[in-house]
Design a protein around this motif. Structure first.
Motif, PDB file in Angstrom:
ATOM      1  N   MET A 249      37.601   1.853 -53.673  1.00  0.00           N
ATOM      2  CA  MET A 249      37.741   1.762 -55.434  1.00  0.00           C
ATOM      3  C   MET A 249      36.842   2.367 -56.160  1.00  0.00           C
ATOM      4  SD  MET A 249      40.445  -1.011 -56.274  1.00  0.00           S
ATOM      5  CE  MET A 249      40.360  -0.868 -57.760  1.00  0.00           C
ATOM      6  N   GLY A 250      35.743   3.745 -57.096  1.00  0.00           N
ATOM      7  CA  GLY A 250      35.306   3.407 -57.486  1.00  0.00           C
ATOM      8  C   GLY A 250      33.910   4.322 -56.659  1.00  0.00           C
ATOM      9  N   THR A 251      34.568   5.212 -56.258  1.00  0.00           N
ATOM     10  CA  THR A 251      33.806   6.491 -55.183  1.00  0.00           C
ATOM     11  C   THR A 251      35.519   7.627 -55.072  1.00  0.00           C
ATOM     12  OG1 THR A 251      33.102   7.124 -52.955  1.00  0.00           O
ATOM     13  CG2 THR A 251      34.579   5.125 -52.857  1.00  0.00           C
ATOM     14  N   HIS A 252      34.770   8.818 -55.039  1.00  0.00           N
ATOM     15  CA  HIS A 252      35.959  10.149 -54.556  1.00  0.00           C
ATOM     16  C   HIS A 252      35.548  10.168 -52.543  1.00  0.00           C
ATOM     17  CE1 HIS A 252      31.650  11.993 -54.265  1.00  0.00           C
ATOM     18  NE2 HIS A 252      32.216  12.036 -53.191  1.00  0.00           N
ATOM     19  N   LYS A 253      35.033   9.390 -52.043  1.00  0.00           N
ATOM     20  CA  LYS A 253      34.614   9.064 -50.328  1.00  0.00           C
ATOM     21  C   LYS A 253      36.163   8.392 -49.867  1.00  0.00           C
ATOM     22  CE  LYS A 253      29.823   8.570 -50.444  1.00  0.00           C
ATOM     23  NZ  LYS A 253      29.456   8.014 -52.115  1.00  0.00           N
ATOM     24  N   TRP A 254      37.182   8.293 -50.504  1.00  0.00           N
ATOM     25  CA  TRP A 254      38.517   8.447 -49.913  1.00  0.00           C
ATOM     26  C   TRP A 254      39.132   8.722 -50.075  1.00  0.00           C
ATOM     27  CZ3 TRP A 254      38.039   4.473 -45.707  1.00  0.00           C
ATOM     28  CH2 TRP A 254      36.933   4.304 -45.466  1.00  0.00           C
ATOM     29  N   HIS A 255      38.858  10.089 -50.379  1.00  0.00           N
ATOM     30  CA  HIS A 255      40.222  11.213 -50.972  1.00  0.00           C
ATOM     31  C   HIS A 255      40.568  10.993 -49.542  1.00  0.00           C
ATOM     32  CE1 HIS A 255      41.704  14.468 -51.957  1.00  0.00           C
ATOM     33  NE2 HIS A 255      40.977  15.248 -51.293  1.00  0.00           N
ATOM     34  N   GLY A 256      40.180  11.903 -48.291  1.00  0.00           N
ATOM     35  CA  GLY A 256      40.246  12.161 -47.237  1.00  0.00           C
ATOM     36  C   GLY A 256      40.381  11.959 -46.062  1.00  0.00           C
ATOM     37  N   SER A 257      39.739   9.960 -46.091  1.00  0.00           N
ATOM     38  CA  SER A 257      39.535   9.746 -45.600  1.00  0.00           C
ATOM     39  C   SER A 257      39.597   8.669 -44.970  1.00  0.00           C
ATOM     40  CB  SER A 257      37.662   9.108 -45.443  1.00  0.00           C
ATOM     41  OG  SER A 257      36.951  10.258 -45.634  1.00  0.00           O
ATOM     42  N   ALA A 258      39.884   8.358 -43.615  1.00  0.00           N
ATOM     43  CA  ALA A 258      40.643   7.184 -42.983  1.00  0.00           C
ATOM     44  C   ALA A 258      39.650   5.878 -42.444  1.00  0.00           C
ATOM     45  CB  ALA A 258      41.544   7.486 -41.390  1.00  0.00           C
ATOM     46  N   PRO A 259      40.073   4.779 -42.200  1.00  0.00           N
ATOM     47  CA  PRO A 259      39.444   3.776 -42.301  1.00  0.00           C
ATOM     48  C   PRO A 259      39.217   3.250 -40.494  1.00  0.00           C
ATOM     49  CG  PRO A 259      41.940   3.115 -43.246  1.00  0.00           C
ATOM     50  CD  PRO A 259      41.727   4.543 -43.461  1.00  0.00           C
TER      51      PRO A 259
END
Lengths: 278, 318
Positions: A249-259
């Motif tokens: 949350m609070g970021t755009h970085k997980w728009h298209g990235s997998a954990p």
């Protein structure tokens, strides 16, 4: 039927597990819309999960214009009975019906239109809504779009058409999380003022909290009470990208990235299993 | 002329008449237009069936999406605009929402090719056949005259799946009889011959027929095939003709890259290599001018087919 929150939590578990398994996909927007999809497929949409037809006569139609959040859609469709939950394990794998972006060529129940290339869903939804009217079919057509997607010109062609022609059996929803791949929507290319834009195009506009079922119930009740006003409806739905997993949350970085494995464990610890993992 | 003719007319009027008939015969047919109703000859359908006609405005991308959506629930949408705005302007909408999603949309495209004339290169699409035949699930039909365009319009309504129907603006001779049977994917062998096969589509079929006469005067027997369906291509018709003649000329009002000629060349290369000459636009945009001036300048005249046939024959006999 489990309560909405329990379903939404399981959907979020499905999302992070699906994208982790193939190290690809779009968890951020999917997590942000988990509550909305849970509400729609549990309380709102009148659909036949066990007898899916492409034609969808006499049932509500749902179109996902921002197709990259396919994980949340696949999860809720399977957990609503459209196809076996076990099939979520095939997401993005070779020969799967669960393509990276929604498609119809592999005949996954619940999906009537490919999406992924942005900006096309609202036009498609208008067409489906017109056919429903011509067929004397009183059910509704829904279309979810991303907020960054509103930068596509075709959206505004569709907005102008539906407003000027009074396509009143159409309900659009904008996932307003103010995030897109390259950063905040307001920085990449501003889309505000949203409400005024849609009003100016002839739409009946509502604001909704995408993480509050009470807000969703209130807004759809208001829409139903205005059903005969002859206008298409647009819901600006405020959400948080990555909702439910603190580090997404609070970021755009997980728009298209997998954990990775460690991040998955962290995420799952925040999302207790409620309905049973696939 | 070996074939009987029935006057001159524009192919777009064949589309308009076909659409008018469909208005009476098929209640699921609807029509969408992007502000070119008169140019597409859709007026009769609009007048007779205002409840089934949708004026979309100058918004072709939206038109393709709406058409795709209208198929959900059983409608058979016919979209109408110029060929350029039916293809290159909206390629991604067609690709995702119509072809990949296999929606039963009929994309009807007028003013194709150079014979649109004075409007110039911005409107003279010469790449549309190539773009559309590359799309999986897409059927590509390019009828040759008024009557065949009318028949093709009726046929694509009964065909299950997306179709691109290409026609044009100029008035050209009609040689298709009213009682001809039009079958998608089945080429018309118009004239039998033994020395060279002329395979043409659209407006160039008439020029191929004229070329056949001129070649006959020179003692050359040309077979003329009207390849009105580019996809699915009638491979059998090509191979059985070339088995007789041993060489081919393809003729199209289209770019050499990607069009009918390429489709035929692929069939020959895979099955039965033979000399082939291409009458087509060679990697250049068009320009303003009258249709006949343009056909002359860009080498799409009858004489160009005759010369190409002689080159093909020379290569065969070399």
């Amino acid at each position: 039927m489990a309560d909405l929150q329990a379903i939404a939590t399981q959907v979020r578990r499905d999302i992070v597990r699906m994208v982790h398994a193939v190290s690809s996909g779009h968890p951020g927007g999917s997590l942000g819309c988990a509550d909305f999809f849970t509400f729609m497929y549990t309380e709102r949409l009148q659909v036949n999960a066990d007898k899916f037809t492409m034609e969808g006569r006499k049932e509500d139609l749902f179109f996902l214009s921002n197709g990259h959040i396919s994980p949340v859609w696949y999860s809720i469709l399977s957990r609503s009975g459209f196809f076996p939950v076990s099939e979520l394990a095939t997401f993005r794998k070779i020969s799967s019906r669960l393509q990276g972006h929604p498609s119809v060529d592999k005949k996954l129940p619940g999906i009537r239109m490919a999406s992924g290339s942005l900006g096309q869903g609202l036009s498609v939804s208008i067409g489906a809504a017109i056919t429903k009217t011509m067929n004397g079919d009183p059910s509704m057509v829904y279309c979810l779009m991303g907020d960054g997607e509103l930068q596509e010109g075709q959206v505004w062609e569709a907005a102008m058409y539906a407003g000027s022609k009074g396509i009143s059996n159409l309900i659009g929803i904008i996932d307003y999380n103010n995030r897109q791949i390259d950063g905040d929507v307001s920085d990449v290319m501003g889309i505000l003022p949203l409400e005024d834009k849609w009003k100016a195009f002839g739409w009946d506009v509502y604001s909704m909290d995408g993480h509050s079922y009470d807000s969703m119930r209130d807004v759809f009740a208001a829409i139903d009470s205005n059903a005969s006003n002859g206008m298409p409806k647009m819901i600006i739905m405020k959400t948080e990208m990555g909702k439910g997993v603190d580090f997404m949350m609070g970021t755009h970085k997980w728009h298209g990235s997998a954990p990775n494995d460690e991040q998955l464990a962290n995420a799952l610890a925040q999302l207790p299993e409620t309905l049973g993992d696939y | 002329m070996a074939l009987k003719t029935f006057g001159n007319k524009d192919t777009r009027s064949g589309f308009g008449e076909g659409l008018r008939i469909l208005g009476e015969t098929n209640p699921e047919v609807v029509a969408l237009c992007a502000d070119l109703t008169g140019s597409l000859k859709m007026d009769a359908f609009q007048k007779n069936h205002p409840d089934r006609f949708f004026q979309i405005g100058i918004a072709e991308a939206n038109m393709m999406g709406i058409a795709a959506g209208m198929t959900i629930g059983g409608k058979i949408p016919f979209t109408g605009t110029f060929a350029n705005f039916s293809t290159s302007r909206v390629y991604d909408q067609i690709r995702q929402s119509i072809a990949y999603s296999r929606k039963n949309v009929k994309i009807c495209a007028s003013h194709a090719g150079l014979t649109l004339g004075e409007d110039g290169a911005t409107h003279q699409v010469l790449e549309d056949i190539g773009m559309m035949r590359m799309l999986p699930n897409m059927t590509v039909v390019v009828p040759a005259d008024y009557t065949q365009t009318l028949q093709a319009t009726l046929a694509i309504a009964a065909w299950d799946g997306p179709v691109y129907l290409r026609f044009g603006r100029p008035s050209v001779p009609i040689f298709t009889p009213d009682d001809a049977v039009f079958q998608i994917g089945k080429a018309d062998v118009l004239i039998q011959g033994t020395d060279v096969t002329l395979i043409a589509c659209g407006h160039m079929v008439w020029k191929a027929l004229e070329a056949q006469e001129q070649l006959a005067e020179k003692g050359i027997s040309a077979e003329v095939i009207n390849m009105h369906t580019i996809k699915p291509l009638d491979i059998e018709a090509i191979l059985s003709s070339v088995a007789k003649t041993g060489c081919v000329v393809t003729a199209e009002e289209h770019m050499m890259n990607g069009g009918l000629g390429d489709a035929v060349a692929q069939v020959l290369a895979k099955n039965s290599p033979a000399p082939q000459e291409f009458v087509a636009v060679n990697d250049t945009f068009g320009e303003s001018g009258t249709p006949n001036e343009l056909l002359k300048k860009y080498h799409l005249e009858t004489v160009d087919i005759v010369l190409a046939a002689e080159r093909a024959l020379a290569r065969k006999n070399a």
